[in-house]
Design an enzyme around this catalytic site. Structure first.
Site, PDB file in Angstrom:
ATOM      1  N   LYS A 147       0.836  -1.207   0.000  1.00 52.75           N
ATOM      2  CA  LYS A 147       0.000   0.000   0.000  1.00 52.75           C
ATOM      3  C   LYS A 147       0.867   1.252   0.000  1.00 52.75           C
ATOM      4  CE  LYS A 147      -2.734  -1.368   3.401  1.00 52.75           C
ATOM      5  NZ  LYS A 147      -2.409  -2.821   3.425  1.00 52.75           N
ATOM      6  N   TYR A 177       1.808   4.582   6.388  1.00 51.74           N
ATOM      7  CA  TYR A 177       3.147   4.032   6.159  1.00 51.74           C
ATOM      8  C   TYR A 177       4.187   5.151   6.085  1.00 51.74           C
ATOM      9  CZ  TYR A 177       1.341  -0.643   4.827  1.00 51.74           C
ATOM     10  OH  TYR A 177       0.770  -1.882   4.797  1.00 51.74           O
TER      11      TYR A 177
END
Length: 356
Positions: free
Chosen positions: A114, A146
């Site tokens: 992702k 992230y």
């Protein structure tokens, strides 16, 4: 001097397999988690609310750690909340270890693809880079927890002088119980239900996944890359993709999984049939199977993640990863994906989680 690891999220798929690997290599291993599921034998268990800076600091006050491995995340309702909560988890741990007596050498962060595709709420909606994904393609112009976790690691490394590595697996195959993102065990349970109830073994995903190329990551291979990067000169302060090294189409893999369980695969007919909408009776069916075969877990919800498997197999785009950067740096390991599935299924049988 013995390496002393702290694995944050030590009871999950990535964390538990990493713990087993490091223990086999002579590391001392502590596992920090929320305490919902047990850690592997030999791991010094530490339990804390990872979102509380004070609790994490108190929990880690007497630890002497050389390496930290982040293998956990806490799913929230929005990406803004994901950023706030998961960024704080990283900072809380690294701030707690930022003391005058700290001997911290290296921090590794496990994220995923992702990074390239975007988070769940903006999944594949932006300018997704061409496959296979490469580290040089960088970040998407969307909010993504992230990126926040990476930035927290980078800031702490600049402050405290340790090295870092980032690791981006595709869908992880590995042994763990009670994990919310667990395709391998989910497919094993699905195949077992089909075998014992007569339900057809229907592919639940999309045409792109059935016909297109893809890859996956064995948790044991991820563990080996994490250990390599913790010590290799060429891996310092670098980001790395990590996949098995082979590619496949699900129309090929589906028949092999069916063959392992001794059932007939049903050819995909172009209709997406998600598991979550078809498994309404799975809880009751599994209780009967577990009782008949004297299995260790009667609660199917602790074994499967219908939603996550549906999300992976329902993608309308090709997702695969390039491993050139890792290989050029010296990590040459490889794992057959069918063997990864079969090894997991064998262990699930040995642990009495699916029938022999």
């Amino acid at each position: 001097m013995q390496n002393r690891a702290l694995i944050v999220g030590a009871s999950g798929i990535a964390g538990s397999n990493l713990a087993e690997h490091l223990l086999s290599k002579g590391w001392a291993v502590s596992g920090l988690s929320r305490g919902r599921t047990p850690v592997s034998p030999g791991v010094h268990a530490l339990t804390a609310d990872l979102t509380s800076a004070d609790v994490v600091r108190d929990t880690l006050s007497d630890t002497d750690i050389t390496h930290v491995f982040f293998t956990v995340w806490s799913r929230q309702a929005t990406e803004r909340e994901n950023i706030r909560v998961n960024g704080a988890i990283v900072s809380n741990v690294l701030d707690a270890l930022s003391t005058g007596r700290s001997k911290l050498k290296h921090v590794a962060l496990v994220t995923g693809l992702k990074h390239y595709l975007g988070p769940f709420e903006a999944y594949a909606t932006g300018a997704v880079p061409d496959t296979p994904f490469r580290e040089e393609q960088g970040r998407q112009k969307v909010d993504n927890f992230y990126y926040e976790q990476e930035d927290r690691v980078f800031a702490a490394a600049k402050r405290d002088g340790f090295t870092w590595s980032i690791h981006r697996p595709h869908t992880i195959i590995g042994f763990a119980v009670g994990n919310a993102m667990n395709m391998g065990t989910t497919l094993a349970v699905y195949a077992t239900l089909c075998k014992n109830t007569g339900m057809p073994f229907v592919f639940p995903g999309a045409a792109m996944q059935w016909n297109g190329l893809t890859d996956m990551t064995d948790a044991r291979l991820l563990a080996r890359q994490l250990e390599w990067a913790a010590n290799a000169e060429n891996a310092r302060n670098e980001d790395f993709n990590i996949v098995n090294g082979d590619v496949f189409r699900w129309k090929w893999m589906w028949s092999r999984i069916a063959g392992y369980f001794g059932i007939e695969p049903v050819a995909f007919d172009g209709v997406v049939r998600p598991l979550e909408g078809r498994m309404q009776d799975a809880a009751a069916q599994w209780q009967k199977i577990a009782a008949e075969f004297k299995l260790a877990e009667h609660d199917v919800s602790k074994l499967v993640s219908w939603w996550h498997t549906d999300a992976d197999l329902g993608r309308d785009m090709e997702v695969m990863t390039d491993m050139s950067k890792s290989r050029k740096a010296g990590f040459l390991d490889f794992q057959s994906t069918p063997d990864a599935f079969f090894s997991l299924f064998d262990r699930l049988k040995a642990e009495r989680l699916i029938p022999e």
